[in-house]
Design a protein around this motif. Sequence first.
Motif, PDB file in Angstrom:
ATOM      1  N   SER A  48       0.833  -1.202   0.000  1.00 51.23           N
ATOM      2  CA  SER A  48       0.000   0.000   0.000  1.00 51.23           C
ATOM      3  C   SER A  48       0.866   1.250   0.000  1.00 51.23           C
ATOM      4  N   PHE A  49       0.276   2.341  -0.468  1.00 50.19           N
ATOM      5  CA  PHE A  49       0.956   3.631  -0.523  1.00 50.19           C
ATOM      6  C   PHE A  49       0.023   4.701   0.030  1.00 50.19           C
ATOM      7  N   TYR A  50       0.613   5.570   0.844  1.00 49.29           N
ATOM      8  CA  TYR A  50      -0.122   6.714   1.381  1.00 49.29           C
ATOM      9  C   TYR A  50       0.657   7.961   1.047  1.00 49.29           C
ATOM     10  N   GLU A  51       0.010   8.880   0.389  1.00 50.64           N
ATOM     11  CA  GLU A  51       0.661  10.128  -0.004  1.00 50.64           C
ATOM     12  C   GLU A  51       2.014   9.860  -0.679  1.00 50.64           C
ATOM     13  N   LYS A  52       1.995   8.914  -1.609  1.00 48.14           N
ATOM     14  CA  LYS A  52       3.119   8.582  -2.475  1.00 48.14           C
ATOM     15  C   LYS A  52       4.272   7.869  -1.770  1.00 48.14           C
ATOM     16  N   MET A  53       4.075   7.517  -0.500  1.00 55.10           N
ATOM     17  CA  MET A  53       5.103   6.785   0.222  1.00 55.10           C
ATOM     18  C   MET A  53       4.584   5.383   0.527  1.00 55.10           C
ATOM     19  N   GLN A  54       5.471   4.395   0.436  1.00 54.40           N
ATOM     20  CA  GLN A  54       5.057   3.043   0.796  1.00 54.40           C
ATOM     21  C   GLN A  54       4.641   3.005   2.254  1.00 54.40           C
ATOM     22  N   SER A  55       3.486   2.398   2.507  1.00 52.00           N
ATOM     23  CA  SER A  55       2.946   2.431   3.858  1.00 52.00           C
ATOM     24  C   SER A  55       2.978   1.077   4.541  1.00 52.00           C
ATOM     25  N   ASP A  56       2.489   0.055   3.867  1.00 48.24           N
ATOM     26  CA  ASP A  56       2.426  -1.274   4.457  1.00 48.24           C
ATOM     27  C   ASP A  56       2.818  -2.286   3.385  1.00 48.24           C
ATOM     28  N   LYS A  57       3.398  -3.359   3.814  1.00 45.86           N
ATOM     29  CA  LYS A  57       3.868  -4.364   2.867  1.00 45.86           C
ATOM     30  C   LYS A  57       3.358  -5.725   3.289  1.00 45.86           C
ATOM     31  N   GLY A  58       2.794  -6.434   2.327  1.00 42.04           N
ATOM     32  CA  GLY A  58       2.301  -7.772   2.604  1.00 42.04           C
ATOM     33  C   GLY A  58       3.165  -8.803   1.912  1.00 42.04           C
ATOM     34  N   SER A  59       2.515  -9.736   1.242  1.00 41.61           N
ATOM     35  CA  SER A  59       3.238 -10.847   0.631  1.00 41.61           C
ATOM     36  C   SER A  59       3.655 -10.547  -0.804  1.00 41.61           C
ATOM     37  N   ILE A  60       4.303  -9.435  -1.001  1.00 37.06           N
ATOM     38  CA  ILE A  60       4.712  -9.059  -2.354  1.00 37.06           C
ATOM     39  C   ILE A  60       6.070  -9.672  -2.673  1.00 37.06           C
ATOM     40  N   PRO A  61       6.167 -10.413  -3.791  1.00 42.32           N
ATOM     41  CA  PRO A  61       7.465 -11.008  -4.159  1.00 42.32           C
ATOM     42  C   PRO A  61       8.490  -9.923  -4.480  1.00 42.32           C
ATOM     43  N   ASP A  62       9.757 -10.281  -4.326  1.00 44.12           N
ATOM     44  CA  ASP A  62      10.834  -9.329  -4.629  1.00 44.12           C
ATOM     45  C   ASP A  62      10.849  -8.945  -6.099  1.00 44.12           C
ATOM     46  N   ARG A  63      10.270  -9.782  -6.958  1.00 42.78           N
ATOM     47  CA  ARG A  63      10.230  -9.497  -8.395  1.00 42.78           C
ATOM     48  C   ARG A  63       9.217  -8.399  -8.734  1.00 42.78           C
ATOM     49  N   PHE A  64       8.399  -8.075  -7.770  1.00 40.42           N
ATOM     50  CA  PHE A  64       7.377  -7.050  -7.984  1.00 40.42           C
ATOM     51  C   PHE A  64       7.814  -5.762  -7.305  1.00 40.42           C
ATOM     52  N   SER A  65       7.444  -4.653  -7.913  1.00 39.70           N
ATOM     53  CA  SER A  65       7.647  -3.359  -7.273  1.00 39.70           C
ATOM     54  C   SER A  65       6.457  -2.479  -7.612  1.00 39.70           C
ATOM     55  N   ALA A  66       6.274  -1.450  -6.843  1.00 42.74           N
ATOM     56  CA  ALA A  66       5.141  -0.565  -7.082  1.00 42.74           C
ATOM     57  C   ALA A  66       5.509   0.831  -6.633  1.00 42.74           C
ATOM     58  N   GLN A  67       4.768   1.787  -7.146  1.00 46.35           N
ATOM     59  CA  GLN A  67       4.934   3.153  -6.693  1.00 46.35           C
ATOM     60  C   GLN A  67       3.646   3.921  -6.898  1.00 46.35           C
ATOM     61  N   GLN A  68       3.549   5.037  -6.184  1.00 48.68           N
ATOM     62  CA  GLN A  68       2.422   5.948  -6.344  1.00 48.68           C
ATOM     63  C   GLN A  68       2.983   7.275  -6.825  1.00 48.68           C
ATOM     64  N   PHE A  69       2.337   7.821  -7.832  1.00 48.21           N
ATOM     65  CA  PHE A  69       2.841   9.025  -8.483  1.00 48.21           C
ATOM     66  C   PHE A  69       2.184  10.285  -7.908  1.00 48.21           C
ATOM     67  N   SER A  70       2.664  11.433  -8.388  1.00 48.84           N
ATOM     68  CA  SER A  70       2.196  12.715  -7.839  1.00 48.84           C
ATOM     69  C   SER A  70       0.695  12.924  -8.055  1.00 48.84           C
ATOM     70  N   ASP A  71       0.135  12.294  -9.107  1.00 46.23           N
ATOM     71  CA  ASP A  71      -1.314  12.423  -9.327  1.00 46.23           C
ATOM     72  C   ASP A  71      -2.086  11.321  -8.600  1.00 46.23           C
ATOM     73  N   TYR A  72      -1.397  10.585  -7.743  1.00 45.17           N
ATOM     74  CA  TYR A  72      -1.945   9.528  -6.880  1.00 45.17           C
ATOM     75  C   TYR A  72      -2.240   8.211  -7.600  1.00 45.17           C
ATOM     76  N   HIS A  73      -2.033   8.169  -8.916  1.00 43.03           N
ATOM     77  CA  HIS A  73      -2.209   6.872  -9.539  1.00 43.03           C
ATOM     78  C   HIS A  73      -1.027   5.978  -9.163  1.00 43.03           C
TER      79      HIS A  73
END
Lengths: 113, 120
Positions: A48-73
């Motif tokens: 999860s991401f809150y205000e573009k910062m990673q907030s909580d992490k669950g069972s996400i594999p290391d091969r996956f990454s994510a981000q939230q952009f300035s427009d919140y998408h």
Amino acid sequence: AAGVIQSPRHLIKEKRETATLKCYPIPRHDTVYWYQQGPGQDPQFLISFYEKMQSDKGSIPDRFSAQQFSDYHSELNMSSLELGDSALYFCASSSTNRGREQFFGPGTRLTVL
Amino acid sequence: AQSVTQLDSHVSVSEGTPVLLRCNYSSSYSPSLFWYVQHPNKGLQLLLKYTSAATLVKGINGFEAEFKKSETSFHLTKPSAHMSDAAEYFCVVSGSPIPYSGGGADGLTFGKGTHLIIQP
């Protein structure tokens, strides 16, 4: 009312390829969540991401990454795809000002061949 | 850590009869609890939520659930089943305690789901 938008709705990839899933939250929602639902399984929280910062992490594999952009998408990037990554990927969004109730998008169905 | 246990993987009822889907939770603090429904090849729709305002929670489509702290249960009921109720139902607990005190955006923890079958 506007809902969470996910694109693409369907995606087919080969093993070892990469995939990028996109999520557009409900307007004025500041938090985005990603979930993975395998066939016949319950959804599993990834990240999860809150205000573009990673907030909580669950069972996400290391091969996956994510981000939230300035427009919140948000985008979920998946590399070195495996057959087991075939699943329905849900994005949800929430607003801190409204108690963080999560509203889910329709999901992206990823098939890895 | 929090968790939910859905006691039945499948429930079959006749149309027009009551529905009971059972859920027990485990949490170290007062939890936020939800029921979501998922129709085949569809997304997740919120049926109802418990956030401490009232122990009996009414949701959409005639569903309701009662929070019982002494039994750590949050069972979902409906007086009269309709064919359109056939779907997968998930009991869900939030990582965020209530009242919400700020901090991280915790992910939801889903139960394994109960498949509701409606017999004509």
